[in-house]
Write a protein that holds these residues in place. Structure first.
Motif, PDB file in Angstrom:
ATOM      1  N   ILE A 108       0.872  -1.183   0.000  1.00  0.00           N
ATOM      2  CA  ILE A 108       0.000   0.000   0.000  1.00  0.00           C
ATOM      3  C   ILE A 108       0.907   1.230   0.000  1.00  0.00           C
ATOM      4  N   PRO A 109       0.803   2.052  -1.062  1.00  0.00           N
ATOM      5  CA  PRO A 109       1.671   3.234  -1.127  1.00  0.00           C
ATOM      6  C   PRO A 109       1.144   4.377  -0.247  1.00  0.00           C
ATOM      7  N   ALA A 110       1.839   5.518  -0.311  1.00  0.00           N
ATOM      8  CA  ALA A 110       1.500   6.664   0.561  1.00  0.00           C
ATOM      9  C   ALA A 110       0.289   7.429   0.025  1.00  0.00           C
ATOM     10  N   ILE A 111      -0.879   6.771   0.033  1.00  0.00           N
ATOM     11  CA  ILE A 111      -2.115   7.405  -0.454  1.00  0.00           C
ATOM     12  C   ILE A 111      -2.673   8.376   0.583  1.00  0.00           C
ATOM     13  N   HIS A 112      -2.251   8.225   1.840  1.00  0.00           N
ATOM     14  CA  HIS A 112      -2.751   9.041   2.962  1.00  0.00           C
ATOM     15  C   HIS A 112      -1.614   9.070   3.979  1.00  0.00           C
ATOM     16  N   TYR A 113      -1.523  10.195   4.726  1.00  0.00           N
ATOM     17  CA  TYR A 113      -0.379  10.284   5.650  1.00  0.00           C
ATOM     18  C   TYR A 113      -0.407   9.209   6.745  1.00  0.00           C
ATOM     19  N   MET A 114      -1.622   8.638   7.022  1.00  0.00           N
ATOM     20  CA  MET A 114      -1.693   7.607   8.074  1.00  0.00           C
ATOM     21  C   MET A 114      -0.924   6.339   7.706  1.00  0.00           C
ATOM     22  N   ILE A 115      -0.435   6.274   6.472  1.00  0.00           N
ATOM     23  CA  ILE A 115       0.408   5.138   6.079  1.00  0.00           C
ATOM     24  C   ILE A 115       1.623   5.041   7.007  1.00  0.00           C
ATOM     25  N   ALA A 116       1.955   6.152   7.665  1.00  0.00           N
ATOM     26  CA  ALA A 116       3.121   6.189   8.561  1.00  0.00           C
ATOM     27  C   ALA A 116       2.933   5.351   9.827  1.00  0.00           C
ATOM     28  N   VAL A 117       1.732   4.827  10.060  1.00  0.00           N
ATOM     29  CA  VAL A 117       1.499   4.051  11.299  1.00  0.00           C
ATOM     30  C   VAL A 117       2.434   2.849  11.428  1.00  0.00           C
ATOM     31  N   GLY A 118       2.877   2.329  10.288  1.00  0.00           N
ATOM     32  CA  GLY A 118       3.770   1.157  10.335  1.00  0.00           C
ATOM     33  C   GLY A 118       5.226   1.533  10.571  1.00  0.00           C
ATOM     34  N   GLY A 119       5.510   2.858  10.489  1.00  0.00           N
ATOM     35  CA  GLY A 119       6.878   3.316  10.738  1.00  0.00           C
ATOM     36  C   GLY A 119       7.655   3.618   9.473  1.00  0.00           C
ATOM     37  N   THR A 120       6.999   3.506   8.309  1.00  0.00           N
ATOM     38  CA  THR A 120       7.660   3.877   7.053  1.00  0.00           C
ATOM     39  C   THR A 120       6.606   4.450   6.100  1.00  0.00           C
ATOM     40  N   ASP A 121       6.975   4.676   4.824  1.00  0.00           N
ATOM     41  CA  ASP A 121       6.051   5.390   3.932  1.00  0.00           C
ATOM     42  C   ASP A 121       5.186   4.471   3.077  1.00  0.00           C
ATOM     43  N   HIS A 122       5.133   3.206   3.410  1.00  0.00           N
ATOM     44  CA  HIS A 122       4.232   2.285   2.705  1.00  0.00           C
ATOM     45  C   HIS A 122       4.009   1.067   3.602  1.00  0.00           C
ATOM     46  N   ILE A 123       3.001   0.286   3.268  1.00  0.00           N
ATOM     47  CA  ILE A 123       2.798  -0.993   3.979  1.00  0.00           C
ATOM     48  C   ILE A 123       3.276  -2.076   3.015  1.00  0.00           C
ATOM     49  N   PRO A 124       4.442  -2.687   3.304  1.00  0.00           N
ATOM     50  CA  PRO A 124       5.016  -3.650   2.357  1.00  0.00           C
ATOM     51  C   PRO A 124       4.183  -4.926   2.239  1.00  0.00           C
ATOM     52  N   CYS A 125       4.332  -5.573   1.099  1.00  0.00           N
ATOM     53  CA  CYS A 125       3.720  -6.894   0.897  1.00  0.00           C
ATOM     54  C   CYS A 125       4.856  -7.887   0.669  1.00  0.00           C
ATOM     55  N   VAL A 126       4.969  -8.889   1.530  1.00  0.00           N
ATOM     56  CA  VAL A 126       6.052  -9.867   1.376  1.00  0.00           C
ATOM     57  C   VAL A 126       5.577 -11.010   0.467  1.00  0.00           C
ATOM     58  N   PRO A 127       6.515 -11.718  -0.174  1.00  0.00           N
ATOM     59  CA  PRO A 127       6.128 -12.758  -1.136  1.00  0.00           C
ATOM     60  C   PRO A 127       5.296 -13.881  -0.512  1.00  0.00           C
ATOM     61  N   TYR A 128       4.596 -14.584  -1.373  1.00  0.00           N
ATOM     62  CA  TYR A 128       3.783 -15.715  -0.921  1.00  0.00           C
ATOM     63  C   TYR A 128       4.650 -16.903  -0.524  1.00  0.00           C
ATOM     64  N   ALA A 129       4.263 -17.563   0.552  1.00  0.00           N
ATOM     65  CA  ALA A 129       4.782 -18.895   0.904  1.00  0.00           C
ATOM     66  C   ALA A 129       3.654 -19.616   1.628  1.00  0.00           C
ATOM     67  N   THR A 130       3.663 -20.935   1.589  1.00  0.00           N
ATOM     68  CA  THR A 130       2.613 -21.736   2.229  1.00  0.00           C
ATOM     69  C   THR A 130       2.492 -21.385   3.711  1.00  0.00           C
ATOM     70  N   PHE A 131       1.251 -21.343   4.214  1.00  0.00           N
ATOM     71  CA  PHE A 131       1.055 -21.006   5.631  1.00  0.00           C
ATOM     72  C   PHE A 131       1.791 -22.010   6.530  1.00  0.00           C
ATOM     73  N   GLY A 132       2.306 -21.513   7.630  1.00  0.00           N
ATOM     74  CA  GLY A 132       2.945 -22.372   8.630  1.00  0.00           C
ATOM     75  C   GLY A 132       4.365 -22.809   8.293  1.00  0.00           C
ATOM     76  N   THR A 133       4.967 -22.258   7.240  1.00  0.00           N
ATOM     77  CA  THR A 133       6.295 -22.742   6.832  1.00  0.00           C
ATOM     78  C   THR A 133       7.423 -21.821   7.325  1.00  0.00           C
ATOM     79  N   HIS A 134       8.641 -22.413   7.328  1.00  0.00           N
ATOM     80  CA  HIS A 134       9.842 -21.629   7.643  1.00  0.00           C
ATOM     81  C   HIS A 134      10.051 -20.549   6.585  1.00  0.00           C
TER      82      HIS A 134
END
Ligand SMILES: C[C@H](O)[C@@H](O)[C@@H](O)C(=O)COP(=O)(O)O
Ligand code: ZN
Length: 215
Positions: A108-134
């Motif tokens: 999620i990019p900086a569409i609104h200043y509240m994006i800063a709640v996570g501590g940076t200027d976007h909410i990152p999306c990490v790659p897919y991996a099967t649930f419960g895995t290392h």
């Protein structure tokens, strides 16, 4: 708080997460840092059926109580506590709008200043991996160092904070941001974002914002 009080707080947080419309069924899980590991929800149990004895202690090496089965996602919860010393609570859910953005494999990019709640200027999306895995835990370990809230591709959200109230608040804020982003994407119009200079100002202001609120 002692173990019993923390366990009750975990259950209250789960129920509140459902009440806020952030989760459904047995999806999602919640933990707090405890001793050298964490207390975490059990796997596959509806929140309304949980009692304090259902909550599982998992130590820092991933060992847990014999007669109990922790959340299938205990690896990534532990990874969060190892990645960040500044958080003591983790909330995971499949909130509708967060999951929808995660399916697009988008941050999620900086569409609104509240994006800063996570501590940076976007909410990152990490790659897919099967649930419960290392592998999923490894992606979470990397992503959570960048932001206290991250999307898991084709899955949902993780929010980490100093305590459970703050972690749930963060999860709710990110779900609102995700809902705006989904609405904006649906227009098909170009989506303006705040500049990194503007976001630096907000991120600086957020360092002292609300500090008088009791931790
Ligand atoms: C299949 C599970 O729902 C998985 O998606 C997990 O990520 C989840 O949200 C709930 O799993 P647990 O009940 O094992 O905590
Ligand atoms: Zn999940």
């Amino acid at each position: 708080m002692n173990r019993e009080q923390l366990s009750q707080k975990i259950i209250d947080t789960c129920l509140e997460m459902t009440r806020l419309g952030l989760n459904q069924g047995t999806a999602g899980n919640v933990s707090v840092r405890y001793q050298d590991g964490m207390l975490i929800t059990p796997t596959g149990m509806p929140y309304e059926k949980m009692n304090v004895d259902s909550i599982v202690y998992v130590d820092g090496n991933g060992n847990y109580e014999q007669e109990k089965l922790p959340s299938s996602e205990w690896h990534f919860h532990l990874a969060v506590y190892k990645a960040r010393n500044d958080v003591d609570a983790v909330v995971h859910n499949h909130a509708v709008n967060c999951a929808a953005v995660s399916i697009l494999e988008k941050s999620i990019p900086a569409i609104h200043y509240m994006i800063a709640v996570g501590g940076t200027d976007h909410i990152p999306c990490v790659p897919y991996a099967t649930f419960g895995t290392h592998q999923l835990a490894e992606y979470v370990y990397q992503g959570i160092q960048e932001s206290k809230a991250i999307l898991l591709a084709h899955h949902g959200l993780i929010a980490a904070e100093k305590n459970l109230d703050k972690a749930l608040w963060l999860a709710h804020e990110v779900e609102v941001l995700a809902s705006w982003y989904i609405k904006l994407l649906a227009t098909g119009l170009p989506i303006p974002t705040l500049s990194s200079d503007e976001m630096k100002i907000v991120l600086e202001k957020f360092k002292s914002y609300g500090l008088r609120v009791e931790e």
